[in-house]
Design a protein around this motif. Structure first.
Motif, short mmCIF file in Angstrom:
data_model
loop_
_atom_site.label_atom_id
_atom_site.label_comp_id
_atom_site.label_asym_id
_atom_site.label_seq_id
_atom_site.Cartn_x
_atom_site.Cartn_y
_atom_site.Cartn_z
N ILE A 134 0.86 -1.18 0.00
CA ILE A 134 0.00 0.00 0.00
C ILE A 134 0.89 1.24 0.00
O ILE A 134 1.78 1.38 0.85
CB ILE A 134 -0.93 0.02 1.23
CG1 ILE A 134 -1.91 -1.15 1.18
CG2 ILE A 134 -1.70 1.34 1.29
CD1 ILE A 134 -2.81 -1.26 2.41
N PHE A 135 0.65 2.12 -0.97
CA PHE A 135 1.40 3.37 -1.09
C PHE A 135 0.46 4.52 -0.75
O PHE A 135 -0.68 4.57 -1.22
CB PHE A 135 1.94 3.55 -2.51
CG PHE A 135 2.86 2.44 -2.96
CD1 PHE A 135 4.22 2.49 -2.69
CD2 PHE A 135 2.35 1.34 -3.64
CE1 PHE A 135 5.07 1.47 -3.11
CE2 PHE A 135 3.19 0.32 -4.06
CZ PHE A 135 4.55 0.37 -3.79
N VAL A 136 0.96 5.45 0.08
CA VAL A 136 0.14 6.59 0.51
C VAL A 136 0.96 7.86 0.38
O VAL A 136 2.13 7.90 0.78
CB VAL A 136 -0.33 6.42 1.97
CG1 VAL A 136 -1.23 7.59 2.38
CG2 VAL A 136 -1.05 5.10 2.18
N TYR A 143 4.71 7.19 1.44
CA TYR A 143 4.89 6.13 2.43
C TYR A 143 4.59 4.80 1.73
O TYR A 143 3.49 4.57 1.23
CB TYR A 143 3.94 6.31 3.61
CG TYR A 143 4.25 7.54 4.44
CD1 TYR A 143 5.11 7.47 5.54
CD2 TYR A 143 3.69 8.77 4.13
CE1 TYR A 143 5.39 8.60 6.30
CE2 TYR A 143 3.96 9.90 4.88
CZ TYR A 143 4.82 9.81 5.96
OH TYR A 143 5.10 10.93 6.72
N ALA A 144 5.60 3.91 1.69
CA ALA A 144 5.46 2.61 1.03
C ALA A 144 5.42 1.51 2.09
O ALA A 144 6.33 1.39 2.92
CB ALA A 144 6.64 2.37 0.09
N HIS A 145 4.34 0.70 2.07
CA HIS A 145 4.12 -0.32 3.10
C HIS A 145 4.13 -1.72 2.50
O HIS A 145 3.62 -1.93 1.40
CB HIS A 145 2.77 -0.12 3.78
CG HIS A 145 2.56 1.22 4.38
ND1 HIS A 145 2.14 2.31 3.64
CD2 HIS A 145 2.69 1.65 5.67
CE1 HIS A 145 2.03 3.35 4.44
NE2 HIS A 145 2.36 2.99 5.67
N THR A 154 3.91 -3.24 7.74
CA THR A 154 5.07 -2.45 8.15
C THR A 154 5.34 -1.35 7.14
O THR A 154 5.01 -1.49 5.96
CB THR A 154 6.35 -3.31 8.26
OG1 THR A 154 6.59 -3.95 7.00
CG2 THR A 154 6.23 -4.36 9.35
N LEU A 155 5.95 -0.29 7.63
CA LEU A 155 6.41 0.77 6.73
C LEU A 155 7.76 0.37 6.17
O LEU A 155 8.74 0.24 6.91
CB LEU A 155 6.52 2.10 7.50
CG LEU A 155 7.02 3.30 6.69
CD1 LEU A 155 6.05 3.64 5.56
CD2 LEU A 155 7.21 4.50 7.61
N ALA A 156 7.82 0.16 4.85
CA ALA A 156 9.06 -0.31 4.22
C ALA A 156 10.00 0.83 3.89
O ALA A 156 11.22 0.68 3.97
CB ALA A 156 8.73 -1.11 2.96
#
Length: 714
Positions: A134-136, A143-145, A154-156
């Motif tokens: 999921i990208f936000v 923020y790439a998860h 997790t936040l990657a």
């Protein structure tokens, strides 16, 4: 006050009078008639383009100043002044993928993506999901998860994005296209208004932000950043393009990205739209008139002295190696309409992600963007006819321009047409088997009764569905329905195959159903009245509609107690639609972004679930310490059973991420409300500018993992 995230400032003000129409305007400033034989013409030489821009700018500059002359409005009847508000952009099916890179060893069986209006036509949004990631976009960061397995959310990685990020698109080859607004200090003074009546005739001061960080209001360019996210822990920027103008919307079909940008005229810096105030001048009407005439003459001299490079500044391209290439304007890419239009430019920029070149293909109109609709094959721009001022007998008209998208790197002009009325948003347009169906509300200005002391004037409305097709370079009307709901206006529309659905509103909510199988004879076949109105309709299977809107009591009028309403309609029998189930959501002060933004509405067909963001506030504000005590924001989830109807499942709470001492730290592009969601198998992800939270469907109130974002400050 709630802010809506539109691509440009969507509110335009113009002083008007509402008297009779028997008097003439100043020479050359009469209302122009509606153009029924609409067409676009390209500019074969730059001198012609520059001359057209300067003629248009001079005319609209003069109109703005003429209206400031003493007694100007007396010539239109009673001399009353007022303000006309231009149309506000109102302004999309679930999808997903089974990409396994970057997440766990497996992907969910089913998941949701952006709620697109047309299957296969992907719409940009600030959230993208491919099943395992999921990208936000929040604040100025990506923020790439890793989002799967859900318990291991997790936040990657994070990536700072230049300017003010707006939206993005993710393709099947793990390329993320991020659109942001940037300030490049381009020449001239761009107007801060756009669209509607007036079309941004005069530059105005920046809106006071008062700590809320109005962000891209000060931007003059759009940046398109392509990021390789194949390694979610190390996103890599591979391409950057800067183009003048403000982002409006974007679509992607396969590797082809189309961006719609709008740009205000960049006035010479010494052009002024009011004379300097002095008490003596404003007491002497003759002197004031002479001063305005002198300013008009001085402004025109500055406008005519401007160069094309100042009117149309170049963009630039930066490749993966950091090499910069200028992207100058090509005059042959510009078109003018033979109809009156508001002042500005609208550009369709085409990028082929599989065959990137330094220069994206651009097709530009000297016009305003209006409503944008795209199918796999076509893109339509719809904008209103430009009336200088209202007069009795006038009707709303919309100008339509169709562009062929069959060429990957360019939008090719295909034809234009004129339709009575205006669409409520993009869902009022739909292309099916080469035929455009369009739902419009036609507003007609009526003569005012004698002695009526109401500067706004009187109007009447009617609504209809019109079908159009291209013939000999023109969008020709094929047929139209009967007029609907006299005195009401369309609040939502949806087309599905050979069927159409329209909701109007005054005090009750008529749902009209249409048979569109014969484009020459679109027919209203059914009608159902229920209290309130729907602002969004979502097809469920072949015979049901899921709608979101506002519930009002039948005798509540326009301003009675209201609450959100989720409804399920059975439209299997078009002649006799029925409302089979309803859920009222929240109290009188409840609100959801999904009311006006379809991307916030999330229907998960695989599991029969629908999720909508919900925000409410109760209690009174007495001190900074208790501001958040009455604040509640959460993701509401409902089960959709075509036999049993709608039932609440629960809510994912998010309010605690914002409860803090002191005033709230949020801005125009950083707000505390839950705004989006993702659903994957038996898990639900709630997304806001504060972070991402995941819960299991059977225990939504007990989050499994929360990943907070860094607070964004102005």
């Amino acid at each position: 006050m709630r802010w809506s995230l539109f691509g440009t400032v969507g509110l335009t003000l113009l002083a008007v009078g509402c008297g009779g129409g028997g008097n003439k305007a100043p020479d050359g400033l009469d209302n122009e008639p509606v153009q029924q034989s609409l067409k676009l013409e390209s500019f074969n030489e730059c001198a012609a383009l520059e001359r057209y821009i300067e003629d248009t700018a001079t005319k609209q500059m003069r109109a703005s100043l003429e209206q400031q002359k003493p007694g100007y409005w007396d010539r239109f009847g009673r001399g009353r002044g007022g303000v006309v508000f231009g149309p506000m952009p109102a302004e999309d099916s679930a999808g997903g993928g089974n990409v396994t890179s970057g997440g766990g060893s497996q992907a969910p069986k089913d998941s949701t993506g952006t709620n697109n209006q047309v299957e296969g036509v992907h719409e940009s949004d600030f959230v993208q999901n491919d099943g395992t990631r999921i990208f936000v976009l929040s604040g100025n960061r990506l923020y790439a998860h890793r989002s799967w397995p859900a318990e291991q959310l997790t936040l990657a990685s994070t990536l700072e994005v230049e300017g003010w990020p707006r939206e993005m698109l993710l393709d099947e080859h793990q390329r993320l296209v991020i659109i942001s607004q940037v300030a490049q200090s381009l020449p001239g003074v761009p107007a801060k208004t756009n669209g509607g009546v007036g079309g941004g005739m005069a530059p105005i001061a920046d809106i006071a932000c008062y700590g809320f960080g109005c962000g891209y209001y000060n931007a003059d360019s759009t940046k398109v950043t392509t990021v390789d996210v194949s390694d979610v822990a190390h996103p890599t920027v591979v391409d950057q393009v800067y183009l003048p103008g403000v982002f409006n919307q974007a679509r992607r079909v396969d590797s082809n990205v189309r961006l719609v940008l709008s740009d205000a005229f960049r006035w010479p810096e010494d052009v002024k739209f009011w004379v300097d105030y002095s008490e003596d001048l404003y007491r002497d009407e003759d002197k004031l008139t002479q001063a305005i005439d002198a300013l008009i003459k001085s402004n025109e001299k500055s406008i005519r002295a401007n160069t094309l490079d100042q009117w149309l500044p170049a963009g630039r391209h930066v490749d993966a190696a950091g090499v910069t290439t200028a992207l100058p304007t090509s005059c042959g890419d510009f078109y003018r309409s033979n109809a009156p239009s508001a002042l500005g430019f609208v550009t369709v920029a085409s990028l082929d992600l599989d065959a990137r070149t330094a220069a994206p293909g651009r097709t530009s109109l000297v016009a305003e963007p209006g409503t944008v609709y795209a199918s796999k094959q076509s893109l339509y721009l719809a904008h209103p006819h430009y009336w200088w001022w209202p007069l009795p007998g006038q009707k709303d008209f919309t100008y339509l321009h169709k562009f062929d998208l069959s060429q990957p790197g360019r939008a090719v002009y295909a034809g234009s047409g004129t339709v009575e009325g205006t669409p409520v948003n993009q869902f009022a347009l739909d292309e099916h088997e080469g035929v455009l169906r369009m739902a419009t509300t036609v507003t007609t200005r009526l003569p005012e009764p004698e002695h009526e002391d109401w500067w706004w004037g009187r109007t009447t409305t009617a609504s209809r569905v019109t079908t159009l097709g291209v013939k000999d370079g023109h969008l020709k009307e094929l047929g139209r329905s009967e007029d609907l709901a006299d005195g009401e206006r369309i609040f939502s529309a949806r087309f599905v195959g050979n069927r159409g659905y329209v909701v109007t509103f005054l005090q009750v909510d008529p749902l009209f159903t249409f048979d569109l199988s014969d484009p020459a004879h679109p027919r209203k076949v059914g009608e159902l009245k229920v209290p309130g109105f729907s602002t969004y309709m979502h097809p469920v299977g072949d015979h049901h509609l899921l709608t979101l809107g506002i519930h009002r009591e039948p005798n509540g009028g326009c301003c009675g107690t209201s609450t959100l309403k989720l409804s399920l309609f059975d439209v299997g029998d078009l002649e006799h639609p029925t409302e089979v189930s309803t859920q009222l959501v929240g109290q009188a002060y409840g609100w959801s972004e999904a009311l006006y933004e379809h991307k916030a509405f999330n229907y998960f067909a695989a599991k029969g679930l629908v999720a909508i963001p919900f925000t409410d506030y109760s209690g009174s504000y007495s001190s900074p310490e208790n501001y958040w005590q009455g604040f509640r924001t959460e993701l509401r989830v409902f089960r959709v059973d075509l036999a049993a109807g709608l039932s609440p499942v629960g809510a994912v709470p998010m309010s605690d991420l914002f409860k803090s001492a002191g005033m709230p730290q949020w801005s125009y592009y950083y707000v505390p409300d839950v705004r989006r969601s993702v659903m994957a198998d038996d898990y639900v992800y709630a997304i806001s500018d504060a972070g991402v939270r995941v819960s299991k469907v059977d225990s939504l109130q007990t989050p499994l993992v929360t990943v907070p974002f860094q607070a964004s400050t102005p």
